[in-house]
Design a protein around this motif. Structure first.
Motif, PDB file in Angstrom:
ATOM      1  N   GLU A 215       2.554  -3.158   7.509  1.00  0.00           N
ATOM      2  CA  GLU A 215       2.469  -3.178   6.048  1.00  0.00           C
ATOM      3  C   GLU A 215       3.778  -3.668   5.430  1.00  0.00           C
ATOM      4  O   GLU A 215       3.781  -4.509   4.534  1.00  0.00           O
ATOM      5  CB  GLU A 215       2.151  -1.769   5.537  1.00  0.00           C
TER       6      GLU A 215
ATOM      7  N   ALA B 270       2.882   2.320   3.194  1.00  0.00           N
ATOM      8  CA  ALA B 270       4.082   1.566   3.549  1.00  0.00           C
ATOM      9  C   ALA B 270       5.318   2.103   2.846  1.00  0.00           C
ATOM     10  O   ALA B 270       6.435   1.799   3.238  1.00  0.00           O
ATOM     11  CB  ALA B 270       3.891   0.090   3.209  1.00  0.00           C
TER      12      ALA B 270
ATOM     13  N   ILE C  60      -5.755  -1.576   9.056  1.00  0.00           N
ATOM     14  CA  ILE C  60      -5.042  -2.811   8.785  1.00  0.00           C
ATOM     15  C   ILE C  60      -5.386  -3.851   9.841  1.00  0.00           C
ATOM     16  O   ILE C  60      -5.583  -3.519  11.017  1.00  0.00           O
ATOM     17  CB  ILE C  60      -3.503  -2.557   8.761  1.00  0.00           C
TER      18      ILE C  60
ATOM     19  N   SER D  42       0.835  -1.192   0.000  1.00  0.00           N
ATOM     20  CA  SER D  42       0.000   0.000   0.000  1.00  0.00           C
ATOM     21  C   SER D  42       0.870   1.241   0.000  1.00  0.00           C
ATOM     22  O   SER D  42       2.048   1.221   0.310  1.00  0.00           O
ATOM     23  CB  SER D  42      -0.924   0.018   1.213  1.00  0.00           C
TER      24      SER D  42
END
Length: 247
Positions: A240, A5, A131, A2
């Motif tokens: 992530e 990250a 998340i 993503s």
């Protein structure tokens, strides 16, 4: 991987925050001109009223805004040393912390004034990166219910705006809209717990395996301090990156 990250901590700071009195004053002045409505939370998230920003006075380092319609709420607000201002103009989450307010005269009316903040959070809806948290050794959330009972639940996801919890048994005291004034949990390898108040935003019943019922509970952070907010963002970024490396 993503987008979040791939950002450094400096880039996260630049993207999600407005820092400095001049940029903050410029932004707040725009909200005042557009009559943007803000909610003001105080007393550790236990009380709230709606207001409109009236004026920004950079030369006095002052922000002017409407009082509530309740004299009693106004009295209690003036006793509060800290408040959280939240708005959603155009789908963008805007939040800043205010210090103790005082009454002043503005345009012939009694209004509130606080010191002009030097920092704001701004997040577009797509930037509320939520998340899933680890199922092995999950984050453990603790919250005090109004009746005095202790709520202890495992987290299943997290964002900088809130946390999602799972429950096999639902307390009768837990309802949507409830404010939990005393909450905390710790992030892995952190020395200190995150302390905050939270509002229950939704409670969703789900069917689990084997015919058992369970609930998903979504909490919104009300007054997570700025350093704690940064710690949550770093934790999300770490997860992530870690998952990307394993994929």
């Amino acid at each position: 991987m993503s987008q979040i990250a791939q950002l450094s901590e400096a880039e996260i700071e630049a993207r999600f925050h407005i820092v400095g009195q001049r940029p903050v004053a410029f932004t707040l002045d725009g909200f005042a001109r557009e009559k943007t409505g803000f909610s003001v939370q105080f007393d550790h998230g236990g009380e709230m009223f709606l207001t409109t920003l009236l004026a920004v006075l950079p030369e006095k380092r002052m922000l002017i805004f409407d009082c509530s319609g309740s004299p009693e709420i106004n009295r209690r607000f003036l006793q509060s040393e800290r408040s959280i201002f939240v708005a959603q103009p155009g789908g963008i989450h805007v939040q800043f912390v205010g210090g103790q307010a005082r009454e002043v005269l503005y345009g012939g009316s009694r209004v509130f004034a606080i010191a002009l903040p030097d920092r704001m959070v701004r997040l577009q809806r797509r930037e509320f990166f939520r998340i899933d948290t680890p199922r092995v050794k999950p984050l453990q959330f603790y919250g005090r219910l109004p009746g005095g009972g202790l709520l202890v639940l495992a987290a299943h996801d997290i964002s900088v705006a809130g946390i999602g919890l799972g429950a096999a048994v639902l307390s009768d005291d837990l309802v949507s809209g409830l404010v939990l004034s005393t909450c905390h949990f710790s992030l892995p390898e952190d020395k200190h717990d995150l302390l905050f108040s939270a509002t229950v935003r939704h409670i969703t019943e789900q069917d689990a395996r084997g015919g058992f019922r369970q609930w998903r509970i979504g909490l919104q952070f009300n007054d997570l301090p700025r350093p704690a907010e940064a710690r949550v963002q770093r934790y999300i970024t770490h997860l992530e990156r870690e998952r990307h490396e394993l994929s």
